[in-house]
Design a protein around this motif. Structure first.
Motif, PDB file in Angstrom:
ATOM      1  N   GLN A 344       5.558  -6.004   4.702  1.00 33.66           N
ATOM      2  CA  GLN A 344       6.691  -4.860   4.745  1.00 33.66           C
ATOM      3  C   GLN A 344       6.085  -3.771   5.140  1.00 33.66           C
ATOM      4  N   GLY A 345       6.671  -2.910   5.747  1.00 33.81           N
ATOM      5  CA  GLY A 345       6.147  -1.456   6.069  1.00 33.81           C
ATOM      6  C   GLY A 345       7.268  -0.659   7.166  1.00 33.81           C
ATOM      7  N   VAL A 346       6.698   0.199   7.907  1.00 33.22           N
ATOM      8  CA  VAL A 346       7.244   1.157   8.632  1.00 33.22           C
ATOM      9  C   VAL A 346       6.533   0.992  10.183  1.00 33.22           C
ATOM     10  N   ASP A 367       2.162  -3.389   4.835  1.00 29.63           N
ATOM     11  CA  ASP A 367       1.758  -3.841   3.406  1.00 29.63           C
ATOM     12  C   ASP A 367       1.999  -5.322   3.373  1.00 29.63           C
ATOM     13  N   ALA A 368       0.800  -6.019   3.403  1.00 34.10           N
ATOM     14  CA  ALA A 368       0.932  -7.536   3.323  1.00 34.10           C
ATOM     15  C   ALA A 368       0.237  -7.986   2.117  1.00 34.10           C
ATOM     16  N   THR A 369       0.937  -8.629   1.252  1.00 34.17           N
ATOM     17  CA  THR A 369       0.615  -8.889   0.042  1.00 34.17           C
ATOM     18  C   THR A 369       1.133 -10.360  -0.494  1.00 34.17           C
ATOM     19  N   PHE A 370       0.317 -10.957  -1.269  1.00 33.92           N
ATOM     20  CA  PHE A 370       0.671 -12.234  -2.102  1.00 33.92           C
ATOM     21  C   PHE A 370       1.548 -12.079  -2.996  1.00 33.92           C
ATOM     22  N   GLN A 371       2.750 -12.843  -3.195  1.00 28.78           N
ATOM     23  CA  GLN A 371       3.742 -12.524  -4.335  1.00 28.78           C
ATOM     24  C   GLN A 371       3.661 -13.949  -5.216  1.00 28.78           C
ATOM     25  N   PHE A 372       2.625 -14.314  -5.554  1.00 30.46           N
ATOM     26  CA  PHE A 372       2.427 -15.549  -6.657  1.00 30.46           C
ATOM     27  C   PHE A 372       1.405 -15.395  -7.490  1.00 30.46           C
ATOM     28  N   PRO A 394       0.376 -11.422  -7.972  1.00 27.61           N
ATOM     29  CA  PRO A 394       1.561 -10.666  -7.153  1.00 27.61           C
ATOM     30  C   PRO A 394       1.163  -9.020  -6.750  1.00 27.61           C
ATOM     31  N   GLY A 395       1.049  -8.908  -5.607  1.00 31.17           N
ATOM     32  CA  GLY A 395       0.569  -7.520  -5.217  1.00 31.17           C
ATOM     33  C   GLY A 395      -0.769  -7.400  -4.655  1.00 31.17           C
ATOM     34  N   ASN A 396      -1.689  -8.680  -4.749  1.00 32.44           N
ATOM     35  CA  ASN A 396      -2.874  -8.606  -3.719  1.00 32.44           C
ATOM     36  C   ASN A 396      -2.877  -8.485  -2.744  1.00 32.44           C
ATOM     37  N   LYS A 397      -3.766  -7.930  -1.801  1.00 34.11           N
ATOM     38  CA  LYS A 397      -3.392  -7.811  -0.430  1.00 34.11           C
ATOM     39  C   LYS A 397      -3.984  -8.772   0.242  1.00 34.11           C
ATOM     40  N   VAL A 398      -3.248  -9.306   1.237  1.00 35.31           N
ATOM     41  CA  VAL A 398      -3.565 -10.280   2.304  1.00 35.31           C
ATOM     42  C   VAL A 398      -4.875  -9.876   3.009  1.00 35.31           C
ATOM     43  N   PRO A 399      -6.094 -10.829   2.973  1.00 38.23           N
ATOM     44  CA  PRO A 399      -7.272 -10.391   3.691  1.00 38.23           C
ATOM     45  C   PRO A 399      -7.001 -10.136   5.213  1.00 38.23           C
ATOM     46  N   LEU A 400      -7.973  -9.272   5.701  1.00 39.13           N
ATOM     47  CA  LEU A 400      -7.953  -9.081   7.328  1.00 39.13           C
ATOM     48  C   LEU A 400      -6.834  -8.510   7.997  1.00 39.13           C
ATOM     49  N   VAL A 401      -5.627  -7.829   7.044  1.00 38.10           N
ATOM     50  CA  VAL A 401      -4.598  -7.151   7.582  1.00 38.10           C
ATOM     51  C   VAL A 401      -4.870  -5.808   7.303  1.00 38.10           C
ATOM     52  N   GLU A 403      -4.061  -2.112   6.884  1.00 40.41           N
ATOM     53  CA  GLU A 403      -2.647  -1.463   6.238  1.00 40.41           C
ATOM     54  C   GLU A 403      -2.044  -0.292   7.315  1.00 40.41           C
ATOM     55  N   HIS A 404      -3.115   0.427   7.968  1.00 42.43           N
ATOM     56  CA  HIS A 404      -2.724   1.603   8.915  1.00 42.43           C
ATOM     57  C   HIS A 404      -3.234   1.021  10.318  1.00 42.43           C
ATOM     58  N   GLN A 405      -2.226   1.029  11.257  1.00 42.52           N
ATOM     59  CA  GLN A 405      -2.767   0.700  12.582  1.00 42.52           C
ATOM     60  C   GLN A 405      -2.033   1.682  13.585  1.00 42.52           C
ATOM     61  N   ILE A 406      -2.962   2.584  14.343  1.00 43.55           N
ATOM     62  CA  ILE A 406      -2.449   3.276  15.303  1.00 43.55           C
ATOM     63  C   ILE A 406      -2.837   2.882  16.746  1.00 43.55           C
ATOM     64  N   LYS A 407      -1.836   3.040  17.676  1.00 44.61           N
ATOM     65  CA  LYS A 407      -2.332   2.811  19.057  1.00 44.61           C
ATOM     66  C   LYS A 407      -1.890   3.823  19.971  1.00 44.61           C
TER      67      LYS A 407
END
Length: 516
Positions: A344-346, A367-372, A394-401, A403-407
């Motif tokens: 989820q995100g913007v 915001d990439a998270t595990f939900q289990f 639940p709420g742990n971040k998914v690795p290698l994603v 959170e902030h990306q700018i191009k």
């Protein structure tokens, strides 16, 4: 016809790849309980026979066999490894066809789309391992580069496998994929400002694989995946240059042949290009919600077009597929379904395009998270439990994603024929693969600068160039964990299990495009 447009494409692709890779083997002298003392074994410690497993079956899953299915003598002080060869061949073809009608319906504007696609591929995977050793410079070869090793028995023998073909074994798999989709989508103007979009897509996938070695009969089989994915949304035009939108959609992804044929922790694969026996995986299913605003302003500045977007999104996935490691060998692993993850995100984006200059910028918060809540295998994680497991909440971040990306970037016409551009991409930190519990240090943030250029020789011919990583940034964009091994003790004392892959260094490309 006056009311219908028809569009489509077709393709034929051929792919062929062969590569050789060296990996730490985690080999050791067979234990006294195995009756093979004095021969080379694979991870022959810390295990007990599984329920229903005979002692012969238990012993054979460790004993290594080389050429002629002969056991390989053990020699102390030799850092054994595997020299792994992988060959991939694939031929694919397919196409799509779409019909569009824009006739008015009930005196309201209406756009109706009907289409379908088909994708077919035949493929083969082959992999085999030879017994090698790790030299002082960390290269893996089948001949000693260090004379102190002397004659090492069994080097270069192969294909290498355990007597039970577990953990290490050659693979040879052929198969075919068939994916078909049929979809319909309609956008109906309820009023001059409000439009309703609704539709659905039917997806069908068939994945067939066949084992040619006899070691992995569970690979042989045909699996089918089907799903109907709905979509619905509303768009409200506040002004000619501003629209509000919101929608809901569903999607699915069938497992790839690699994921399907590498899903058994008892038969880990040489990742990511080797196939062995497996239990079936479920397809990934996603539910996406999105809302935001977007628009375009013509003649914004010197006749240019300004387009922009601000969007919120959330995608909930069930049966997401992850790659996890097995104890003792970072090069081998398997795939598993996990109950639920979320992205989820913007998204914020803007682009300006004029005759001589164009520029863009976009930002994404993801915001990439595990939900289990559960446990995953990560034996080389320094904070894993004694049995190599880490706990995910639940709420742990998914690795290698990140959170902030700018191009952001621009392109300018220096002359009518010559264009020059630059773009920048920046990413925040992310967790290592294998740190799904988020307890270890993260990868560092980084930024990349790239240059682009093109020269239009004629209407049909264009020369182009690309420079990536202009500043030659030396930072890692991938990280995982390895087992610090005594195999390196002759030169390197490894105490840190973190292993990283650096960004591709400064690179220059050039080419020519011809259109007619």
């Amino acid at each position: 016809t006056p009311g219908w447009d028809l569009a489509g494409n077709a393709y034929l692709r051929r792919f062929s790849q062969r590569y050789v890779d060296g990996n730490d083997g985690n080999f050791e002298n067979c234990s006294t309980r195995s009756n093979f003392r004095g021969f080379l074994c694979y991870q022959d410690d810390g295990f007990t026979a599984a329920p229903g497993q005979t002692q012969a079956q238990f012993r054979n899953q460790f004993l290594l066999l080389g050429a002629g299915n002969a056991p390989i003598p053990f020699r102390a002080g030799i850092p054994c490894a595997t020299l792994d060869t992988v060959k991939t061949e694939a031929t694919g073809w397919g196409g799509s066809l779409q019909a569009t009608n824009r006739d008015r319906l009930l005196d309201h504007g209406n756009t109706f789309i009907l289409g379908g696609s088909i994708d077919v591929a035949d493929y083969s995977f082959k992999s085999a391992s030879l017994l090698g050793l790790i030299n002082p410079d960390l290269s893996v070869t089948t001949n000693p580069l260090n004379l102190t090793y002397g004659l090492v028995p069994g080097l270069g023998t192969g294909p290498l496998r355990t007597a039970a073909a577990l953990g290490i074994a050659p693979s040879s798999v052929i198969g075919s994929n068939l994916s078909m989709g049929l979809y319909a989508l309609d956008t109906f103007d309820l009023t001059e400002q409000l439009s309703l979009t609704a539709g659905a897509r039917l997806n069908f996938a068939r994945i067939a694989t066949r084992d040619l070695t006899g070691f992995s009969p569970d690979v042989t089989g045909t699996r089918y995946y089907t799903r109907v994915n709905p979509v619905a949304g509303l768009t409200y035009r506040v002004a000619p240059w501003l629209s509000l939108y919101g929608g809901y959609s569903e999607s699915n992804r069938a497992p790839t042949p690699l994921e399907l044929a590498c899903a058994n922790p008892n038969r880990p694969c040489l990742l990511p290009n080797s196939l062995v026996a497996d239990p079936p995986l479920k397809q990934v299913e996603a539910q996406t919600y999105e809302a935001g605003l977007r628009g375009a302003v013509p003649d914004f500045y010197e006749g240019g077009l300004l387009s922009y977007k601000l969007g919120l999104f959330r995608t909930d996935l069930t049966h997401d597929i992850l790659q996890v490691a097995v104890p003792g060998n970072a090069a081998r692993g398997y795939y598993v379904n996990v109950p639920a993850t979320r992205r989820q995100g913007v998204e914020v984006a803007a682009e300006y395009a004029a005759e001589r200059v164009s520029l863009y910028a976009n930002y994404a918060l993801i915001d990439a998270t595990f939900q289990f809540q559960g446990e995953l295998s990560s034996p080389n994680n320094p904070l894993a439990s004694g049995d190599g497991l880490i706990r995910v909440r639940p709420g742990n971040k998914v690795p290698l994603v990140p959170e902030h990306q700018i191009k952001a970037g621009f392109e300018v016409a220096v002359t009518p024929e010559w264009r020059l551009g630059m773009n920048v991409a920046a990413f925040s930190s992310s967790f290592f693969r294998g740190d799904e519990s988020n307890l270890n240090r993260k990868l560092a943030p980084y930024a990349l600068v790239n240059l682009t250029t093109s020269y239009q020789v004629s209407r049909e011919v264009q020369l182009f160039g690309l420079v990536t990583n202009l500043t030659n940034t030396r930072v890692a964009n991938f990280g995982t964990f390895i087992e610090p091994s005594a195999a390196f003790a002759n030169r390197y004392a490894l105490t840190d299990p973190r292993s990283t892959t650096l960004l591709q260094p400064l690179s220059v490309y050039g080419g020519m495009r011809v259109t007619w």
